[in-house]
Write a protein that holds these residues in place. Structure first.
Motif, short mmCIF file in Angstrom:
data_model
loop_
_atom_site.label_atom_id
_atom_site.label_comp_id
_atom_site.label_asym_id
_atom_site.label_seq_id
_atom_site.Cartn_x
_atom_site.Cartn_y
_atom_site.Cartn_z
N UNK A 210 -6.58 -3.21 -8.36
CA UNK A 210 -5.98 -1.95 -7.92
C UNK A 210 -4.93 -1.49 -8.93
N UNK A 211 -4.15 -2.44 -9.44
CA UNK A 211 -3.13 -2.06 -10.42
C UNK A 211 -3.78 -1.55 -11.70
N UNK B 62 6.03 -7.58 -3.44
CA UNK B 62 5.51 -6.63 -4.42
C UNK B 62 6.11 -6.89 -5.81
N UNK B 63 6.54 -8.14 -6.03
CA UNK B 63 7.17 -8.49 -7.29
C UNK B 63 6.27 -8.22 -8.49
N UNK C 175 3.94 -6.14 -8.90
CA UNK C 175 3.80 -4.71 -9.21
C UNK C 175 4.98 -4.24 -10.05
N UNK D 127 0.18 -11.59 -1.42
CA UNK D 127 -0.88 -10.60 -1.68
C UNK D 127 -0.92 -10.14 -3.14
N UNK D 128 0.24 -10.11 -3.81
CA UNK D 128 0.24 -9.58 -5.18
C UNK D 128 -0.09 -10.66 -6.22
N UNK E 25 -3.38 -11.83 -5.88
CA UNK E 25 -4.83 -11.86 -5.69
C UNK E 25 -5.55 -10.91 -6.66
N UNK F 261 -6.38 0.23 -11.86
CA UNK F 261 -6.70 1.64 -11.59
C UNK F 261 -5.43 2.50 -11.67
N UNK F 262 -4.32 1.94 -11.25
CA UNK F 262 -3.04 2.65 -11.38
C UNK F 262 -2.71 2.89 -12.85
N UNK F 263 -2.97 1.90 -13.67
CA UNK F 263 -2.74 2.07 -15.12
C UNK F 263 -3.69 3.14 -15.66
N UNK G 68 -7.84 -8.79 -6.15
CA UNK G 68 -8.00 -7.42 -5.65
C UNK G 68 -6.75 -6.59 -5.94
N UNK G 69 -5.59 -7.23 -5.93
CA UNK G 69 -4.36 -6.51 -6.28
C UNK G 69 -4.37 -6.12 -7.77
#
Lengths: 224, 224
Positions: free
Chosen positions: B145-146, B102-103, B105, B136-137, B139, B148-150, B141-142
């Protein structure tokens, strides 16, 4: 060897995060406690509270991370905003004096990294929507989006749920919840002041005292 | 006073992040350069590369953040995994030796906090999906998603776009892109070894050299 599922719980040492920790234990998790230092004035008081609460709950997995860079980021350019925050801000000790945008995303990112390493199945954060009025990263929609970030940004075999059990509670309800599961409020520290006893007058103390008063429970910590 | 929109660009000092920086400038952004230290062996070489690249591009807004806690998190419990990563891992210097879940992120959270303070409109990260095979972080798609978090975790008036211009490029294409916009490859540092000149033999050097070879461009840095 514990066979319980593991949860990373962010534990500042304030009453909200202490209740959150108690709830994670009640729910059957082995708690891995994450404490964050911001370089705040009351850093040592909060660390002491963190350690006392961990000892009380017999928490063996502990991690203390310094994220004072966040305060630098906030402080470097948000001076006016910072002053406004300090004057009007009502919150638990979880929130630093210097408001930092996107703070909870930083915290959740660290917690998730640790959670994946520990093979944990949950991350608890004691965020309270009411406290963070106006803070976008205290809202349910933010936590939902971060959940998707976790789902896409971790290994396919990893399943980490963000749990925010206090999100829609007020301070009275948090006190009542904590009391019902015997959270050691006597070890928690909420005051913004760095003195031997809590000041009883800062925003954080007043919010805390009102919560206890409305819950008809005596706050066990000493005040000046 | 600059009237350009601001972009926070994560700049490790490796060639990918240098090209990413060049692209942000080409796109008309004033770059605010973010450098992250992991406590890695080549930390001083990378910091020097960061400073040289910033000077070359006349970047005035610079921030260096220590996130060596991530290495501690990774290293503390992932020993076997770490060894495997070190042996087989092909990537730019952006990626630390010790794999940390999850680096990206964590990096994006810091970058977004700074971006919101600066009132920036973009965050650039030079992630390369090919390099991060299995991560995974790395890609798309990640990053979606981030995003959307922002969108949910920042102020309603804030609009910060994550831009990943290298995501689907290979090293040859990155070299060609950088060459076309005159990225100062001579200042970049990719080698995992801490020596005066790059070793030319570690995974990172080999990947870099192959990229230059396939692009029919001479790598301007010196090798042992």
């Amino acid at each position: 060897m514990s066979t319980k599922p593991i949860a990373v719980v962010t534990l500042s040492g304030g009453m909200d995060s202490a209740v959150c920790t108690g709830l994670a234990i009640e729910m059957g998790f082995e708690v891995a406690a994450l404490h964050l230092n911001y370089g705040q004035r009351t850093q040592d008081k909060e660390l002491q509270a963190f350690n006392n609460i961990c000892e009380h709950f017999n928490i063996k997995k502990k991690l203390v991370v310094d994220i004072s860079y966040l305060t630098s980021i906030g402080g470097s350019s948000l001076t006016d905003h910072t002053i406004a925050v300090e004057k009007n801000f009502h919150s638990d000790v979880d929130i630093p004096k210097t408001y930092v945008p996107f703070r909870n995303a930083n915290i959740l990112a660290i917690a998730t990294s640790w959670a994946e390493v520990l093979n944990a199945s949950a991350v608890f954060i004691g965020a309270v929507q009411e406290d963070g009025s106006g803070y976008p990263d205290c809202r349910e929609v933010f936590f939902q989006a971060f959940q998707q970030t976790i789902n896409t940004g971790t290994k396919p075999t990893t399943t980490i749920q963000i749990l925010t059990p206090l999100l829609h509670l007020n301070k009275k309800e948090i006190v009542l919840t904590g009391d019902s599961i015997e959270v050691p409020f006597q070890f928690t520290w909420s005051c913004y002041d760095h003195s031997e006893k809590a000041c009883g007058e800062c925003d954080s103390c007043r919010l805390r005292l009102r919560g206890f008063r409305e819950a008809s429970i005596k706050d066990p910590i000493e005040y000046q």
